[in-house]
Write a protein that holds these residues in place. Structure first.
Motif, short mmCIF file in Angstrom:
data_model
loop_
_atom_site.label_atom_id
_atom_site.label_comp_id
_atom_site.label_asym_id
_atom_site.label_seq_id
_atom_site.Cartn_x
_atom_site.Cartn_y
_atom_site.Cartn_z
N TRP A 31 -8.09 40.39 13.18
CA TRP A 31 -8.53 40.71 11.86
C TRP A 31 -7.62 39.86 10.92
N THR A 32 -6.80 39.36 11.22
CA THR A 32 -5.82 38.84 10.00
C THR A 32 -5.82 37.34 9.67
N GLN A 33 -6.05 36.36 10.83
CA GLN A 33 -5.89 35.09 10.50
C GLN A 33 -7.02 34.31 11.20
N GLN A 34 -6.96 33.03 10.87
CA GLN A 34 -7.89 31.99 11.34
C GLN A 34 -7.11 30.85 12.04
N ALA A 35 -6.79 30.86 13.29
CA ALA A 35 -5.99 30.14 14.01
C ALA A 35 -6.85 28.84 14.41
N ILE A 36 -8.14 28.52 14.40
CA ILE A 36 -8.43 27.40 14.64
C ILE A 36 -9.37 27.06 13.44
N ASP A 37 -9.64 25.73 13.25
CA ASP A 37 -10.63 25.13 12.34
C ASP A 37 -11.25 23.61 12.90
N MET A 38 -12.36 23.25 12.43
CA MET A 38 -12.78 22.16 12.98
C MET A 38 -13.90 21.36 12.08
N VAL A 39 -13.73 20.35 12.03
CA VAL A 39 -14.79 19.56 11.07
C VAL A 39 -15.35 18.23 12.19
N ILE A 40 -16.32 17.91 11.87
CA ILE A 40 -16.97 16.69 12.31
C ILE A 40 -17.37 15.73 11.28
N ASP A 41 -16.74 14.37 11.26
CA ASP A 41 -16.96 13.49 10.26
C ASP A 41 -18.31 12.57 10.51
N HIS A 42 -18.56 11.87 9.45
CA HIS A 42 -19.72 10.90 9.44
C HIS A 42 -20.02 10.00 10.53
N GLU A 43 -18.77 9.61 11.28
CA GLU A 43 -18.84 8.88 12.75
C GLU A 43 -18.76 9.73 13.94
N ASP A 44 -18.97 10.97 13.74
CA ASP A 44 -19.10 11.97 14.59
C ASP A 44 -17.79 12.12 15.45
N MET A 45 -16.64 11.88 14.94
CA MET A 45 -15.30 12.15 15.54
C MET A 45 -15.12 13.75 15.18
N VAL A 46 -14.56 14.26 15.93
CA VAL A 46 -14.19 15.77 16.00
C VAL A 46 -12.82 15.86 15.72
N HIS A 47 -12.43 16.80 14.55
CA HIS A 47 -10.90 16.97 14.12
C HIS A 47 -10.77 18.31 14.10
N ILE A 48 -9.84 19.07 14.97
CA ILE A 48 -9.70 20.17 15.24
C ILE A 48 -8.00 20.52 14.76
N SER A 49 -7.76 21.43 13.82
CA SER A 49 -6.45 22.10 13.41
C SER A 49 -6.50 23.48 14.19
N TYR A 50 -5.19 23.61 14.82
CA TYR A 50 -5.14 25.13 15.75
C TYR A 50 -3.53 25.17 15.78
N TYR A 51 -3.35 26.52 15.84
CA TYR A 51 -2.17 27.16 16.12
C TYR A 51 -1.81 27.46 17.34
N ASP A 52 -0.65 27.41 18.00
CA ASP A 52 -0.12 27.21 19.15
C ASP A 52 0.83 28.75 19.01
N ALA A 53 0.57 30.21 19.70
CA ALA A 53 1.26 31.16 19.55
C ALA A 53 2.66 30.96 20.67
N THR A 54 2.45 30.05 21.39
CA THR A 54 3.89 29.71 22.09
C THR A 54 4.90 29.19 21.54
N THR A 55 4.53 28.11 20.50
CA THR A 55 5.57 27.32 19.96
C THR A 55 5.55 27.75 18.54
N LYS A 56 4.71 28.65 18.19
CA LYS A 56 4.42 29.07 16.79
C LYS A 56 4.53 27.69 15.87
N SER A 57 3.64 26.80 16.18
CA SER A 57 3.42 25.42 15.82
C SER A 57 2.21 25.06 15.27
N LEU A 58 1.77 24.24 14.42
CA LEU A 58 0.48 23.61 14.16
C LEU A 58 0.23 22.31 14.76
N TYR A 59 -0.86 22.25 15.28
CA TYR A 59 -1.14 21.09 15.96
C TYR A 59 -2.63 20.50 15.65
N TYR A 60 -3.00 19.22 16.04
CA TYR A 60 -4.27 18.73 15.73
C TYR A 60 -4.69 17.85 16.89
#
Length: 580
Positions: free
Chosen positions: A547-576
């Motif tokens: 109920w409190t956070q947004q751990a994943i976000d995604m966008v697809i660019d005009h060349e159909d490349m998929v980009h995802i940002s996400y949080y890893d709860a094990t390392t408590k770090s942000l990845y791509y």
């Protein structure tokens, strides 16, 4: 007297011979005779008294084979006095430094040693002067030579055929795992159907490549990602430890150093957030600000220009709804949760989010950065504040707003049922064409993590069905008619689901499978869904963060490349993650 007279008579013949002693000569002494009439006798130094052009008074005429001035110090055939006459090979008898015994001085424009075998401008004798020969000390190196790979030399003197990058992809063979293919190098996009390790990471045909954005502890539990027209990737995210809003940018293959964009004492900035890039390549971020002193949360907006500067902060909603007082709404100190943002045709943002005090979802539409029109798009039943969670927004080409959200109502009126459900609402630009309460998932029960995206003019929604823990997907086929599909039913699938379409209308859903602790992506092709792991060491505690956070976000660019940002709860770090 006889003796005196005899002496005087003896002296008389001597008087007639006095001219002999004056140098006029006589036929009796040829050295004293000027035979050629040049004014000089042999006694005077005339070295050729038969030639009137030769005498001590003449000027030396070079190279005629004659000692014209009868002086050995002015030689006839070595005018520069370097010991070499032209007949002996002196190619420049006017310069004592040029002769067959001199050393060749390269590149001075002179044949110093008078030898064509040691040329002035082609020391290695390969037929190419130093002006075009990139190594005039090596006869094997010159324009036109065959390039020998990996020998450390530019054999053909052409940067177009480099020694250590045969495929011309800009990466030398020492780090390129395949120097015969320009599509293969570290960091290259992985083609997941060609059987080649394109990115040189040791894996063949993996769908996504993974990178670290920020390893600082507890950064990125809430995050948002967007891409500009040049392919630069922007990520804004929340730091759970210091409560600040951070930013990082990826150009080509490298992430910038994370920087704090907003830092306010006693304020959590970015606990909820979303972003978009407008037509001017400005990176817009909508975010919540929670003040501990006031125990209040509001929704704000900030943007970053292409030059890298940040705008002032704009207030989107601080919880005052005088315009909607007739609906029974009261001022709220809890607005902005579950915020989602989309841009209209004028590149102005709209926001869908939850009002926690009034218990309903709100749409805020900006006609400028300082003018906002608010509209609730669902109302609670009997003041039960259970609607508006997991709001998700998209805007069609006519400017209509489409919103999906989780309605947690659990109450039934006589003849009307209001079950927990995923709801859908469409609003026109004047908010007078509003359909609220259209259920997406039918009798499927509560639907968490609702994510809406338009495929052309058709709204589609992905969500996690609470009862079955399956990942679901539905598209609107008509009024109150939605076709529902099961995407994945293995384990607890669908946490933090995020739906996007590429330019070909193919749906992608990024989500966590809580049972395996992995980030996954599902893609629908040829009528069926294919789901695969993206990150294999990612975990998420859904019970804490639902109920409190947004751990994943995604966008697809005009060349159909998929980009995802996400949080890893094990390392408590942000990845791509980047792929297709």
């Amino acid at each position: 007297m006889r003796n005196s007279l005899w002496l005087a008579l003896a002296l008389l013949p001597m008087v007639g011979c006095s001219n002999i002693f004056k140098g006029e000569g006589t036929e009796d002494d040829p050295l004293l005779i000027d035979d050629d009439g040049d004014g000089y006798t042999e006694a005077d130094g005339d070295c050729d008294d038969t030639d009137a052009s030769v005498s001590p008074g003449e000027s030396e005429k070079p190279y005629d084979g004659i000692d014209n001035d009868c002086n050995a110090s002015t030689t006839d055939d070595d005018l520069d006095g370097d010991g070499y006459a032209p007949e002996a090979g002196d190619c420049d008898d006017g310069d004592a430094s040029v002769n067959p015994g001199a050393s060749e001085i390269p590149y001075n424009g002179e044949d110093d040693d008078c030898s064509s075998a040691t040329k002035d401008d082609d020391l290695d004798g390969d037929g190419y002067a130093h002006a075009t020969d990139c190594d005039d000390t090596n006869a094997a190196v010159h324009p036109g030579a065959t390039e020998v790979p990996y020998d450390g030399k530019d054999n053909d003197c052409s940067p177009a055929t480099p020694d250590d990058d045969l495929d011309g992809d800009g990466v030398g063979h020492s780090t390129d795992c395949n120097d015969d293919l320009a599509t293969v190098y570290p960091g290259a996009p992985e083609n997941f159907v060609d059987g080649v390790d394109n990115d040189c990471d040791g894996q063949i045909d993996e769908r996504f490549d993974l990178e670290t954005v920020d390893e600082a502890s507890d950064r990125g539990l809430s995050n948002t990602i967007a891409v500009d027209s040049a392919g630069a990737v922007f990520v804004a995210y929340y730091d759970y430890e210091d409560g600040n809003l951070y930013f990082a940018k990826r150009d080509a293959t490298r992430w910038s150093t994370p920087t704090a964009v907003l830092s306010h004492a006693g304020v959590d900035t970015g606990d909820w957030l979303d972003s978009a890039v407008d037509g001017a390549d400005q990176f817009l971020v909508g975010y919540t600000s929670y003040s501990y002193a006031d125990s209040a949360m509001e929704l704000d907006l900030i943007y970053r220009t292409p030059s890298g500067s940040w705008s002032e902060e704009y207030v989107v909603d601080e919880g005052s709804y005088e315009y909607y007082s007739e609906l029974g709404m009261v001022n709220s100190d809890d607005v902005g949760a579950n915020v989602q943002m989309a841009l209209d045709g004028d590149d102005l943002p709209s926001f869908a989010y939850r009002d926690g005090v009034n218990g309903m979802p709100i749409l805020a539409d900006l006609s400028s950065y300082d003018v906002v029109l608010y509209a609730p798009f669902d109302v609670p039943v009997l003041a039960d504040p259970g609607t508006g969670y997991f709001t998700s927004l998209d805007i069609d080409s006519t400017g209509y707003d489409h919103v999906a959200f989780y309605d947690a109502e659990d109450y039934s009126l006589a003849g009307y049922g209001y079950p927990d459900a995923v709801q859908y609402t469409k609003l026109d630009t004047n908010y007078d064409d509003l359909v609220w309460g259209e259920t997406v998932n039918g009798a499927g029960g509560p639907g968490y993590y609702a994510s809406l995206a338009l495929n052309g003019a058709t709204p589609c929604v992905a969500w996690m069905e609470a009862a079955s823990a399956d990942l679901k997907y539905a598209c609107r086929a008509g009024t109150k008619n939605w076709t529902v599909e099961t995407v994945e039913s293995t384990g607890a699938a669908g946490a933090f689901a995020h739906l996007e379409f590429n330019t070909k209308g193919i749906p992608y859903i990024a989500y966590f499978n809580q049972s395996t602790g992995k980030l996954r992506v599902a893609v629908k092709g040829s009528g069926s869904w294919n789901a695969f792991d993206v990150a294999t060491a990612t975990t998420v505690d859904n019970s804490s963060y639902r109920w409190t956070q947004q751990a994943i976000d995604m966008v697809i660019d005009h060349e159909d490349m998929v980009h995802i940002s996400y949080y890893d709860a094990t390392t408590k770090s942000l990845y791509y993650a980047r792929g297709k």
